[in-house]
Motif scaffolding. Structure first.
Motif, short mmCIF file in Angstrom:
data_model
loop_
_atom_site.label_atom_id
_atom_site.label_comp_id
_atom_site.label_asym_id
_atom_site.label_seq_id
_atom_site.Cartn_x
_atom_site.Cartn_y
_atom_site.Cartn_z
N GLN A 93 0.84 -1.20 0.00
CA GLN A 93 0.00 0.00 0.00
C GLN A 93 0.87 1.25 0.00
O GLN A 93 0.60 2.22 -0.72
CB GLN A 93 -0.92 -0.02 1.21
CG GLN A 93 -2.02 1.04 1.18
CD GLN A 93 -2.98 0.89 2.34
OE1 GLN A 93 -2.57 0.60 3.46
NE2 GLN A 93 -4.26 1.07 2.07
N LYS A 97 1.18 4.00 -3.08
CA LYS A 97 0.87 5.41 -2.86
C LYS A 97 1.90 6.34 -3.49
O LYS A 97 1.65 7.54 -3.64
CB LYS A 97 0.76 5.71 -1.36
CG LYS A 97 -0.55 5.26 -0.73
CD LYS A 97 -0.61 5.64 0.74
CE LYS A 97 -1.94 5.24 1.37
NZ LYS A 97 -2.00 5.59 2.82
N TYR A 123 -5.53 -0.81 -4.29
CA TYR A 123 -4.71 0.03 -3.43
C TYR A 123 -3.30 -0.54 -3.23
O TYR A 123 -2.45 0.11 -2.62
CB TYR A 123 -5.36 0.19 -2.06
CG TYR A 123 -6.66 0.96 -2.10
CD1 TYR A 123 -6.76 2.19 -2.74
CD2 TYR A 123 -7.81 0.45 -1.50
CE1 TYR A 123 -7.96 2.89 -2.79
CE2 TYR A 123 -9.01 1.14 -1.53
CZ TYR A 123 -9.09 2.36 -2.18
OH TYR A 123 -10.27 3.05 -2.23
#
Length: 205
Positions: A93, A97, A123
């Motif tokens: 994750q 990001k 994600y």
């Protein structure tokens, strides 16, 4: 310039003796990989190890890569637990990001569990590479010796790929064989499933 995505290699589940950070992070190493004498699985739950990987992924993005190819996620299969799942999911994750394309290699049991837990795959991952769906490496020495994958394991991988395709995860099969008949079988299945693939006659890619 031609529109291809260029991914940088990043082993997230193992550490090799040749890496410059081995001395600092080797205290988090676990058992040695059976076919790679200088490589060890890592304790994914260690914050320091995760910080290093995010730092490496960040540096690679700054160098201009479109994303990372995260190898050895199959560490999850070796040390499967709720804590291990949370650690692997959290790390991916964080890397996702950063904004690049994330492809994982292996980690079939992790991704299968992620689907069962209704985890949002968007994600953590864009793509998934599975080696030896139909073929199997029986000896890593030299250019390698190959056989056919066990029926049970092949079915598991094929079923998982179908699940991931429905979740909009790009899937890629990496096979090792010199068997002409097996090559045709791989090509036919991948064509039917609309899955990209590569067939190598050498274990050293």
């Amino acid at each position: 310039a031609k529109g291809y995505k260029v991914l940088a290699y990043l082993s997230i589940g193992t550490i090799e003796k040749e890496r410059s950070w081995f001395k600092t992070y080797s205290k988090y190493k676990l058992k040695r990989l059976s076919d790679w004498p200088n490589e060890y699985y890592m304790d994914m739950t260690k914050t320091a190890w995760q910080k290093l990987l995010v730092s490496r992924a960040t540096a690679l993005k700054k160098r201009g890569f479109d994303g990372v190819w995260c190898d050895n996620l199959d560490v999850y299969s070796e040390y499967k637990s709720g804590k291990e799942f949370t650690a692997c999911y959290g790390l991916l994750q964080k890397i996702k990001k950063l904004g690049g394309y994330v492809m994982v290699n292996g980690g079939s049991e992790f991704l299968d569990d992620a689907i069962d837990r209704c985890a949002e795959l968007k994600y953590i991952v864009n793509g998934y590479t599975q080696e030896e769906v139909f073929s199997r490496i029986t000896d890593y020495d030299g250019k390698g010796k190959f056989g056919k994958q066990k029926a049970k394991d092949s079915k598991f991988y094929r079923d998982l790929i179908k699940k991931l395709e429905k979740k909009k995860v790009d899937c890629f099969c990496l096979e090792y064989t010199r068997d002409k008949a097996l090559k045709e079988k791989i090509k036919q299945w991948c064509k039917e499933q609309k899955v990209d693939y590569c067939i190598s006659e050498d274990v050293n890619l």
